[in-house]
Design a protein around this motif. Structure first.
Motif, mmCIF file in Angstrom:
data_model
loop_
_atom_site.group_PDB
_atom_site.id
_atom_site.type_symbol
_atom_site.label_atom_id
_atom_site.label_comp_id
_atom_site.label_asym_id
_atom_site.label_seq_id
_atom_site.Cartn_x
_atom_site.Cartn_y
_atom_site.Cartn_z
ATOM 1 N N THR A 1 8.122 -20.342 -6.300
ATOM 2 C CA THR A 1 8.020 -19.658 -7.500
ATOM 3 C C THR A 1 7.449 -18.336 -7.045
ATOM 4 O OG1 THR A 1 7.490 -21.304 -8.835
ATOM 5 C CG2 THR A 1 6.650 -19.207 -9.540
ATOM 6 N N ILE A 2 8.172 -17.134 -7.273
ATOM 7 C CA ILE A 2 7.675 -15.902 -6.910
ATOM 8 C C ILE A 2 6.939 -15.476 -8.167
ATOM 9 C CG2 ILE A 2 9.931 -14.630 -7.935
ATOM 10 C CD1 ILE A 2 9.548 -12.645 -5.664
ATOM 11 N N SER A 3 6.000 -14.576 -7.823
ATOM 12 C CA SER A 3 5.334 -13.830 -8.856
ATOM 13 C C SER A 3 4.518 -12.747 -8.294
ATOM 14 C CB SER A 3 4.157 -14.829 -9.451
ATOM 15 O OG SER A 3 3.326 -15.120 -8.333
ATOM 16 N N ARG A 4 4.109 -11.678 -9.375
ATOM 17 C CA ARG A 4 3.624 -10.478 -8.959
ATOM 18 C C ARG A 4 2.085 -10.092 -9.670
ATOM 19 N NH1 ARG A 4 8.043 -6.250 -8.859
ATOM 20 N NH2 ARG A 4 6.189 -4.944 -8.134
ATOM 21 N N ASP A 5 1.381 -9.485 -9.096
ATOM 22 C CA ASP A 5 0.109 -8.896 -9.697
ATOM 23 C C ASP A 5 0.116 -7.496 -9.381
ATOM 24 O OD1 ASP A 5 -2.281 -7.961 -10.551
ATOM 25 O OD2 ASP A 5 -3.399 -9.732 -9.986
ATOM 26 N N ASN A 6 0.738 -6.798 -10.434
ATOM 27 C CA ASN A 6 0.963 -5.431 -10.102
ATOM 28 C C ASN A 6 -0.595 -4.463 -10.128
ATOM 29 O OD1 ASN A 6 3.840 -5.100 -9.994
ATOM 30 N ND2 ASN A 6 3.996 -4.900 -12.243
ATOM 31 N N SER B 1 11.329 -10.983 -14.848
ATOM 32 C CA SER B 1 12.545 -11.598 -14.569
ATOM 33 C C SER B 1 12.488 -12.104 -13.124
ATOM 34 C CB SER B 1 13.802 -10.827 -14.942
ATOM 35 O OG SER B 1 13.799 -10.722 -16.184
ATOM 36 N N THR B 2 12.982 -13.112 -12.889
ATOM 37 C CA THR B 2 12.878 -13.677 -11.383
ATOM 38 C C THR B 2 14.379 -14.359 -11.218
ATOM 39 O OG1 THR B 2 12.042 -15.901 -12.107
ATOM 40 C CG2 THR B 2 10.494 -14.414 -11.487
ATOM 41 N N TYR B 3 14.546 -14.257 -9.545
ATOM 42 C CA TYR B 3 15.673 -14.469 -9.111
ATOM 43 C C TYR B 3 15.571 -15.356 -7.948
ATOM 44 C CZ TYR B 3 16.653 -10.686 -12.286
ATOM 45 O OH TYR B 3 16.442 -9.682 -13.042
ATOM 46 N N TYR B 4 16.382 -16.702 -7.767
ATOM 47 C CA TYR B 4 16.137 -17.446 -6.772
ATOM 48 C C TYR B 4 17.512 -17.736 -6.007
ATOM 49 C CZ TYR B 4 11.646 -18.104 -8.632
ATOM 50 O OH TYR B 4 10.314 -18.095 -9.317
ATOM 51 N N ALA C 1 14.023 -15.110 -2.957
ATOM 52 C CA ALA C 1 13.774 -14.759 -4.118
ATOM 53 C C ALA C 1 13.507 -13.234 -4.527
ATOM 54 C CB ALA C 1 12.556 -15.722 -4.495
ATOM 55 N N ALA C 2 13.454 -12.915 -5.755
ATOM 56 C CA ALA C 2 13.172 -11.476 -6.229
ATOM 57 C C ALA C 2 12.598 -11.536 -7.582
ATOM 58 C CB ALA C 2 14.367 -10.794 -6.136
ATOM 59 N N ILE C 3 11.988 -10.481 -7.755
ATOM 60 C CA ILE C 3 11.073 -10.459 -9.044
ATOM 61 C C ILE C 3 11.133 -9.046 -9.639
ATOM 62 C CG2 ILE C 3 8.865 -10.075 -8.015
ATOM 63 C CD1 ILE C 3 7.761 -11.772 -10.302
ATOM 64 N N ASN C 4 11.591 -8.661 -10.872
ATOM 65 C CA ASN C 4 11.491 -7.216 -11.252
ATOM 66 C C ASN C 4 10.144 -6.592 -11.431
ATOM 67 O OD1 ASN C 4 10.700 -8.405 -13.757
ATOM 68 N ND2 ASN C 4 11.983 -7.522 -15.054
ATOM 69 N N ARG C 5 10.369 -5.440 -11.943
ATOM 70 C CA ARG C 5 9.076 -4.645 -11.842
ATOM 71 C C ARG C 5 7.920 -5.271 -12.689
ATOM 72 N NH1 ARG C 5 13.546 -2.163 -10.408
ATOM 73 N NH2 ARG C 5 13.744 -0.045 -8.915
ATOM 74 N N SER D 1 0.717 -1.074 0.035
ATOM 75 C CA SER D 1 0.041 -0.124 -0.089
ATOM 76 C C SER D 1 0.969 1.324 -0.116
ATOM 77 C CB SER D 1 -1.053 0.156 1.221
ATOM 78 O OG SER D 1 -0.164 0.104 2.469
ATOM 79 N N GLY D 2 0.289 2.208 -0.252
ATOM 80 C CA GLY D 2 1.114 3.778 -0.471
ATOM 81 C C GLY D 2 1.594 3.635 -2.045
ATOM 82 N N ARG D 3 2.753 3.786 -2.288
ATOM 83 C CA ARG D 3 3.281 4.039 -3.479
ATOM 84 C C ARG D 3 2.985 2.630 -4.452
ATOM 85 N NH1 ARG D 3 9.438 5.570 -5.535
ATOM 86 N NH2 ARG D 3 9.083 5.853 -7.736
ATOM 87 N N ALA D 4 2.708 2.690 -5.678
ATOM 88 C CA ALA D 4 2.317 1.460 -6.297
ATOM 89 C C ALA D 4 3.764 0.597 -6.497
ATOM 90 C CB ALA D 4 2.129 1.683 -7.843
ATOM 91 N N SER D 5 3.342 -0.893 -6.135
ATOM 92 C CA SER D 5 4.434 -1.875 -6.040
ATOM 93 C C SER D 5 5.241 -2.095 -7.256
ATOM 94 C CB SER D 5 3.907 -3.238 -5.410
ATOM 95 O OG SER D 5 2.838 -3.775 -6.264
ATOM 96 N N SER D 6 4.554 -1.694 -8.455
ATOM 97 C CA SER D 6 5.286 -1.779 -9.499
ATOM 98 C C SER D 6 6.347 -0.952 -9.787
ATOM 99 C CB SER D 6 4.167 -1.457 -10.811
ATOM 100 O OG SER D 6 3.744 -0.450 -10.490
ATOM 101 N N SER D 7 6.679 0.125 -9.031
ATOM 102 C CA SER D 7 7.719 1.072 -8.973
ATOM 103 C C SER D 7 8.879 0.201 -8.233
ATOM 104 C CB SER D 7 7.480 2.233 -7.886
ATOM 105 O OG SER D 7 6.261 2.752 -8.584
ATOM 106 N N TYR D 8 8.825 -0.912 -7.792
ATOM 107 C CA TYR D 8 9.695 -1.477 -7.001
ATOM 108 C C TYR D 8 10.067 -2.964 -7.472
ATOM 109 C CZ TYR D 8 8.500 2.114 -3.693
ATOM 110 O OH TYR D 8 8.343 3.245 -2.998
ATOM 111 N N VAL D 9 11.508 -3.356 -7.531
ATOM 112 C CA VAL D 9 11.759 -4.756 -7.509
ATOM 113 C C VAL D 9 11.389 -5.459 -5.861
ATOM 114 C CG1 VAL D 9 13.726 -6.554 -7.144
ATOM 115 C CG2 VAL D 9 13.628 -4.718 -8.781
ATOM 116 N N MET D 10 10.803 -6.611 -6.026
ATOM 117 C CA MET D 10 10.197 -7.138 -4.851
ATOM 118 C C MET D 10 11.015 -8.353 -4.450
ATOM 119 S SD MET D 10 7.832 -5.034 -3.981
ATOM 120 C CE MET D 10 7.011 -5.701 -2.663
ATOM 121 N N GLY D 11 11.032 -8.443 -3.179
ATOM 122 C CA GLY D 11 11.946 -9.918 -2.601
ATOM 123 C C GLY D 11 11.443 -10.399 -1.812
#
Length: 126
Positions: free
Chosen positions: A69-74, A57-60, A49-53, A25-35
């Motif tokens: 498995t890391i994933s995101r729903d912007n 791309s994902t990293y483990y 794990a991390a996932i790009n904006r 919440s707050g600034r949109a998470s799509s602005s960040y790499v998330m880990g």
């Protein structure tokens, strides 16, 4: 600035599955790499794990490759960590984090993240 709240932790048997969620919440998470990081008792916090904006791309870390498995729903400002074939050594507090970095090296380190959630406990019984 972004606020992060994790959920989905719990107690499962070895070989089981869990799905962690991290709501931003707050600034949109799509602005960040998330880990995702984790910290077991008496151990340092470690990268999971991390996932790009964009989510393209994902990293483990090696110990979870093929199982997590890391994933995101912007659109929902949410990041997930699907954890399969869980092992007792996966037991830890799991933290969600947001990074302003563009370095694929830095996002594997705790210092690369600017915002952290409060953590959710994951316990795997043998």
């Amino acid at each position: 600035q972004v606020q992060l709240v994790e959920s989905g932790g719990g107690l499962v048997q070895a070989g089981g599955t869990l799905r962690l969620s991290c709501a931003a919440s707050g600034r949109a998470s799509s602005s960040y790499v998330m880990g995702w990081f984790r910290q077991a008792p008496r151990k340092e916090r470690e990268f999971v794990a991390a996932i790009n904006r964009s989510g393209g791309s994902t990293y483990y870390t090696d110990s979870v490759k093929g199982r997590f498995t890391i994933s995101r729903d912007n659109a929902k400002n949410t990041v997930y960590l699907q954890m399969n074939s869980l092992k007792p050594e996966d037991t830890a507090v799991y933290y969600c984090a947001a990074s302003n970095s563009y370095s694929i090296v830095v996002i594997r380190t705790t210092r690369g993240y600017d915002y952290w959630g409060q953590g959710t406990q994951v316990t795997i019984s043998s």
